[in-house]
Structure formats: structure tokens, C-alpha cells
Scaffold this motif. Structure first.
Motif, short mmCIF file in Angstrom:
data_model
loop_
_atom_site.label_atom_id
_atom_site.label_comp_id
_atom_site.label_asym_id
_atom_site.label_seq_id
_atom_site.Cartn_x
_atom_site.Cartn_y
_atom_site.Cartn_z
N LEU A 151 22.47 -5.94 39.50
CA LEU A 151 22.11 -4.53 39.50
C LEU A 151 22.30 -3.69 40.83
CD1 LEU A 151 21.26 -1.89 37.91
CD2 LEU A 151 18.98 -2.32 38.43
N LEU A 152 21.63 -4.51 41.88
CA LEU A 152 21.68 -3.98 43.31
C LEU A 152 21.25 -5.08 44.04
CD1 LEU A 152 18.54 -3.02 44.41
CD2 LEU A 152 19.16 -1.15 42.52
N TRP A 153 21.42 -4.92 45.41
CA TRP A 153 20.75 -6.05 46.38
C TRP A 153 19.63 -5.11 47.17
CZ3 TRP A 153 22.43 -10.73 46.28
CH2 TRP A 153 23.68 -11.06 45.73
N ASP A 154 18.39 -5.79 46.93
CA ASP A 154 17.37 -5.28 47.55
C ASP A 154 17.21 -6.07 48.88
OD1 ASP A 154 15.05 -4.22 48.77
OD2 ASP A 154 13.95 -4.21 46.92
N LEU A 155 17.73 -6.00 50.08
CA LEU A 155 17.79 -6.84 51.15
C LEU A 155 16.69 -7.29 51.83
CD1 LEU A 155 20.89 -5.10 52.82
CD2 LEU A 155 20.94 -6.92 51.58
N TYR A 156 15.64 -6.64 51.83
CA TYR A 156 14.34 -7.02 52.71
C TYR A 156 13.16 -6.38 52.08
CZ TYR A 156 12.58 -8.73 57.07
OH TYR A 156 11.82 -9.38 58.32
N ASN A 157 12.38 -7.27 51.66
CA ASN A 157 10.85 -6.50 51.20
C ASN A 157 10.07 -6.55 52.10
OD1 ASN A 157 9.17 -6.02 48.96
ND2 ASN A 157 8.13 -7.63 49.51
N GLU A 158 9.51 -5.24 52.17
CA GLU A 158 8.37 -5.07 53.24
C GLU A 158 8.53 -5.54 54.67
OE1 GLU A 158 4.67 -5.21 51.34
OE2 GLU A 158 5.12 -3.80 49.77
N PRO A 159 9.59 -5.27 55.33
CA PRO A 159 9.65 -5.39 56.61
C PRO A 159 8.55 -5.19 57.54
CG PRO A 159 11.47 -3.82 56.25
CD PRO A 159 10.68 -4.44 54.95
N GLY A 160 7.94 -6.22 58.31
CA GLY A 160 6.83 -5.87 59.37
C GLY A 160 5.42 -5.92 58.39
N ASN A 161 5.43 -6.11 57.41
CA ASN A 161 4.07 -6.56 56.60
C ASN A 161 3.32 -7.69 57.20
OD1 ASN A 161 1.98 -6.96 54.89
ND2 ASN A 161 2.98 -5.96 53.19
N PRO A 166 29.72 -5.79 48.80
CA PRO A 166 29.48 -6.29 47.40
C PRO A 166 29.62 -4.63 46.53
CG PRO A 166 27.22 -5.49 48.52
CD PRO A 166 28.62 -5.83 49.84
N ALA A 167 30.22 -5.19 45.33
CA ALA A 167 30.53 -4.09 44.28
C ALA A 167 29.24 -3.42 44.02
CB ALA A 167 31.26 -4.63 43.03
N GLN A 168 28.08 -4.14 44.20
CA GLN A 168 26.89 -3.19 43.65
C GLN A 168 26.26 -2.58 45.16
OE1 GLN A 168 27.14 -6.64 44.37
NE2 GLN A 168 27.21 -7.58 42.31
N PRO A 169 25.28 -1.64 44.80
CA PRO A 169 24.73 -0.80 45.90
C PRO A 169 23.77 -1.80 46.82
CG PRO A 169 23.96 -0.36 44.01
CD PRO A 169 25.06 -1.05 43.43
N VAL A 170 23.52 -1.50 48.01
CA VAL A 170 22.61 -2.27 48.59
C VAL A 170 21.51 -1.35 49.05
CG1 VAL A 170 24.14 -3.98 49.50
CG2 VAL A 170 23.98 -1.99 50.92
N THR A 171 20.14 -1.69 49.29
CA THR A 171 19.17 -0.90 49.64
C THR A 171 18.02 -1.93 50.09
OG1 THR A 171 17.41 0.83 48.72
CG2 THR A 171 17.87 -1.38 47.44
N ALA A 172 16.96 -1.29 50.86
CA ALA A 172 15.74 -1.84 50.94
C ALA A 172 14.70 -0.71 51.18
CB ALA A 172 15.88 -2.35 52.67
N GLY A 173 13.77 -1.22 50.51
CA GLY A 173 12.53 -0.22 50.07
C GLY A 173 11.58 0.20 50.95
N ALA A 174 11.49 1.70 51.20
CA ALA A 174 10.49 2.11 52.16
C ALA A 174 9.14 2.20 51.46
CB ALA A 174 10.63 3.70 52.18
N LEU A 200 15.67 4.10 54.53
CA LEU A 200 16.11 5.35 53.85
C LEU A 200 17.60 5.99 54.29
CD1 LEU A 200 12.61 6.79 53.57
CD2 LEU A 200 13.90 6.06 51.47
N ASP A 201 17.69 5.77 55.69
CA ASP A 201 19.12 6.25 56.15
C ASP A 201 20.09 5.35 55.89
OD1 ASP A 201 17.41 8.38 57.22
OD2 ASP A 201 17.52 7.51 59.08
N ASN A 202 20.09 4.42 55.63
CA ASN A 202 21.15 3.48 55.28
C ASN A 202 21.25 2.70 53.97
OD1 ASN A 202 22.49 2.70 58.18
ND2 ASN A 202 20.10 2.96 58.50
N SER A 203 20.36 3.00 53.15
CA SER A 203 20.61 2.53 51.78
C SER A 203 21.35 3.38 50.79
CB SER A 203 19.17 2.49 50.85
OG SER A 203 18.24 1.62 51.66
N ASP A 204 22.30 2.67 49.96
CA ASP A 204 23.20 3.69 49.10
C ASP A 204 22.31 4.15 47.94
OD1 ASP A 204 25.38 2.56 50.29
OD2 ASP A 204 25.17 0.46 48.99
N VAL A 205 21.31 3.43 47.52
CA VAL A 205 20.31 4.23 46.56
C VAL A 205 18.90 3.94 47.13
CG1 VAL A 205 21.64 3.75 44.70
CG2 VAL A 205 19.76 2.08 45.31
N VAL A 206 17.92 5.03 47.16
CA VAL A 206 16.66 4.91 47.76
C VAL A 206 15.82 4.09 46.66
CG1 VAL A 206 14.86 6.62 47.90
CG2 VAL A 206 17.05 7.36 48.67
#
Length: 361
Positions: free
Chosen positions: A163-173, A209-217, A239-245
Motif C-alpha cells: 500500500l505504501l512504505w512507512d520508512l521509519y517508525n518513531e525516529p528518536g524514541n 517506488p510506485a507506492q507513496p513513501v512516508t514516515a509518521g509524525a 511531514l514536509d517530505n512524505s507523499d501522504v501524511v
């Protein structure tokens, strides 16, 4: 390849049904190393549990990968990911892979091989980060860490099951879930996390990739903040670089509504990729309808009670900081017991009604 335009992102979103899903770890795995390792990979349990998820009405799931599995058994990881995505696809469920993650709540660095049993009474007691919090500081491994992401993206860049690529979960946790009911924190390593986050987006744009890329806020609305637009540097970059929020929200319904209002100004599709924690007011009976009514996709935490022990509460101080209480003893996350029966049948009824569009919103 550059970031998708708002119009491109909205066009992609319009072609899809409303996304409603779950974060997944099979009930027989204590963490994602155990899920994907060749000696503990459990396809029978995974296929059975994905069938239960489809019956509930879910159409997407979010799964973490792990760098160490690629480093030690690259072909095996790729094959097992392909198999799991095939199982999900047959059940009508799309996949959201997560290559990197800083949530090493167990407090130990990841080690390839057999994983220890869960610590009795502790939520997510063996959670390990990818590539690992200490490994972030080891510049000698940077090239391999980035090669891992490059390879996985390239293997599945055109795969319609993603569906999409969520590149990095909670960076800095930096949190550790201690055994005495309190959360602890490691020294700050957010600079290295931010560097990997930036490189992850650069790699994704190169692969295209054909799919959107994102990382969660994941700290968009910190507890106690009156400003729902608050972000860390990593959140702002994502947020500034993700295809979808995408964002995380283990919060009460009014606070989640405020986050949606704030992020809607970005005019991009939105998904809440982590939510549903009953004792802090993040509940299916009211919040699911909010997401559906606002057209926001939602991926709740947990499916089946298992070795990760996420039905148990967070540390008490963290629950209290979120305005919650564990006195009722209700499950924190997760929907089903290990035999597929619902923890709360009313929740399943709501999920089926809302995902089928039958509930009056």
C-alpha cells in the motif's frame, strides 16, 4: 524522483477504499526478529490470524522488518516477506512495510538468533529497534544499513500488494519500559536518527517506488500541549517530505480531532498509523467513526494477544501522563484472544459496521 504533488497523492488516495487496518506481530512472536527468523517464522499462525483480520473487516496491515535479518539472511527475509504479503493479499489486506524503527522498549540491543521469552507482566518487553539504537551511532555500519533499505525497496517497488512504505517508525524514541511500572529514557540519539531518516527519503526518491513513501509524525500533539501543531525536528522533516501524511495518536477523541484539523492544512491524504489504547481514551467505539467521517485512514495497534504482551498496560507513569488509568484491568491493545474470540464483541461489531459503511456516521 521527487515528492508527489498534492494532486498526485490525492489521485492515488481516491482510487482506494477507506483504509482501516492493524499493526501486526503474530501471537507466537515476541518481537519482529522472532517473526521473520527462519527458525521461528510461523506461516500457519500468520495465515490463520490474517484470516481473522479479514473477517473483522480490515483491509491493510503494518509490519516491521529488521535490518539484522537482511544482514544475516537476506534471501530468507525477502522470501518470507513475499510469502506474508501473498497471504495478506489473498485475504484482501494490503501491506505497509516499516524498515526502520527506534522503539527498543525492551532495553536490549537486537541480536540475530533465538529471542528470549517475554518478561512476565511487562508490555512489549522484548521490543528491539531496527537497526538498533547503538548501531545508529556506529558509522562503520552506515553503508550496510542503507544498502538494506535500497535492496528491500528495489525488490518490491512495483508490487501492488504494498500500500505504501512507512520508512521509519518513531525516529528518536528513547524510551524503555521498565519492570517497576515506570518508563526510562536513554541518552538522546536523535541526531543520528534524523540523519538516517533523511537518507531513507533520499534512497526512496532514488529508487522511485510506485507506492507513496512516508514516515509518521509520532509527537504531533504531545501530552499537555495546548498546541496541536507541535513537532520535533524529525516530525517536521517527515511531514514536509512524505507523499501522504501519517501520524500516531494514542489520545482522546477531541485531541485526535485537533490533530486532524491541523494536518488537514497540508491537503494530502492522512493515515493514523498507530492508535487504539483503551485506558487512555483511544477507543474503537467513538474514534473509528471519527476517522471514517474525516476520510482519515487508521491502523490500530494489535490484533491477537500474544508473546509481545501488548494487552498489558504501558508503564503506569506513561499511562497517567496520557490522562489514563489502568485500574479497570481492561486490555491496553489487541482485539482477539489466541483462539480468535473477541476481547470485546461490541468492538468487532463496530469495526464490521464502519468498515462496511453500514454504520450511520
Amino acid at each position: 524522483m521527487s515528492r508527489w504533488t498534492e494532486a498526485e497523492a490525492q489521485a492515488w488516495w481516491a482510487k482506494r477504499p477507506w483504509v482501516c487496518g492493524f499493526n501486526y506481530l503474530p501471537s507466537t512472536a515476541v518481537n519482529f526478529l522472532e517473526m521473520w527468523h527462519r527458525d521461528s517464522f510461523d506461516p500457519a499462525t500468520i495465515e490463520r490470524e490474517l484470516g481473522w483480520a479479514a473477517a473483522v473487516g480490515f483491509n491493510a496491515f503494518r509490519i516491521n522488518l529488521h535490518y539484522l535479518l537482511w544482514k544475516h539472511d537476506r534471501d530468507g527475509l525477502i522470501d518470507r516477506l513475499d510469502r506474508v504479503m501473498g497471504m495478506a493479499h489473498r485475504a484482501g489486506i494490503s501491506t505497509i512495510p516499516v524498515p526502520f524503527d527506534d522503539c527498543g522498549f525492551g532495553g536490549e540491543e537486537p541480536v540475530h538468533g533465538p529471542q528470549p521469552d517475554p518478561v512476565p507482566g511487562v508490555h512489549n518487553s522484548r521490543a528491539v529497534a531496527s537497526p538498533g539504537r547503538a548501531r545508529l551511532a556506529d558509522e562503520t555500519e552506515d553503508a550496510q544499513v542503507r544498502a538494506y533499505l535500497t535492496d528491500v525497496l528495489a525488490q518490491f517497488r512495483e508490487d501492488p500488494r504494498v500500500l505504501l512504505w512507512d520508512l521509519y517508525n518513531e525516529p528518536g524514541n528513547r524510551m524503555i519500559f521498565g519492570r517497576e511500572g515506570a518508563a526510562e529514557h536513554l541518552p538522546d540519539f536523535t541526531g543520528r536518527s534524523l540523519a538516517l531518516l533523511r537518507d531513507s527519503f533520499a534512497i526512496a526518491r532514488t529508487i522511485g517506488p510506485a507506492q507513496p513513501v512516508t514516515a509518521g509524525a509520532w509527537s504531533t500533539a504531545p501530552v499537555g500541549s495546548e498546541d496541536p501543531s507541535y513537532q520535533t525536528a524529525a516530525d517536521q522533516f517527515a511531514l514536509d517530505n512524505s507523499d501522504v501524511v501519517t501520524f500516531h495518536a494514542y489520545l482522546s477523541t477531541p485531541k485526535v480531532a485537533a490533530i486532524i484539523d491541523t494536518l488537514a492544512a497540508r491537503r494530502r491524504p492522512m493515515l493514523c498509523t498507530e492508535w487504539m489504547a483503551r485506558p487512555v481514551g483511544s477507543r474503537i467505539d467513538d474514534q473509528l467513526a471519527l476517522f471514517r467521517a474525516r476520510g482519515v485512514g487508521c491502523i490500530q495497534w494489535g490484533l491477537v494477544r500474544g508473546r509481545s504482551q501488548t494487552w498489558l498496560p504501558w508503564p503506569q507513569d506513561l499511562v497517567a501522563a496520557h490522562g489514563g488509568s489502568t485500574e479497570t484491568g481492561e486490555w491496553f491493545h489487541d482485539l482477539l484472544d489466541t483462539d480468535g474470540t473477541a476481547y470485546d464483541p461490541a468492538e468487532i461489531a463496530v469495526l464490521r459496521a464502519v468498515t462496511s459503511g453500514q454504520r450511520n456516521l
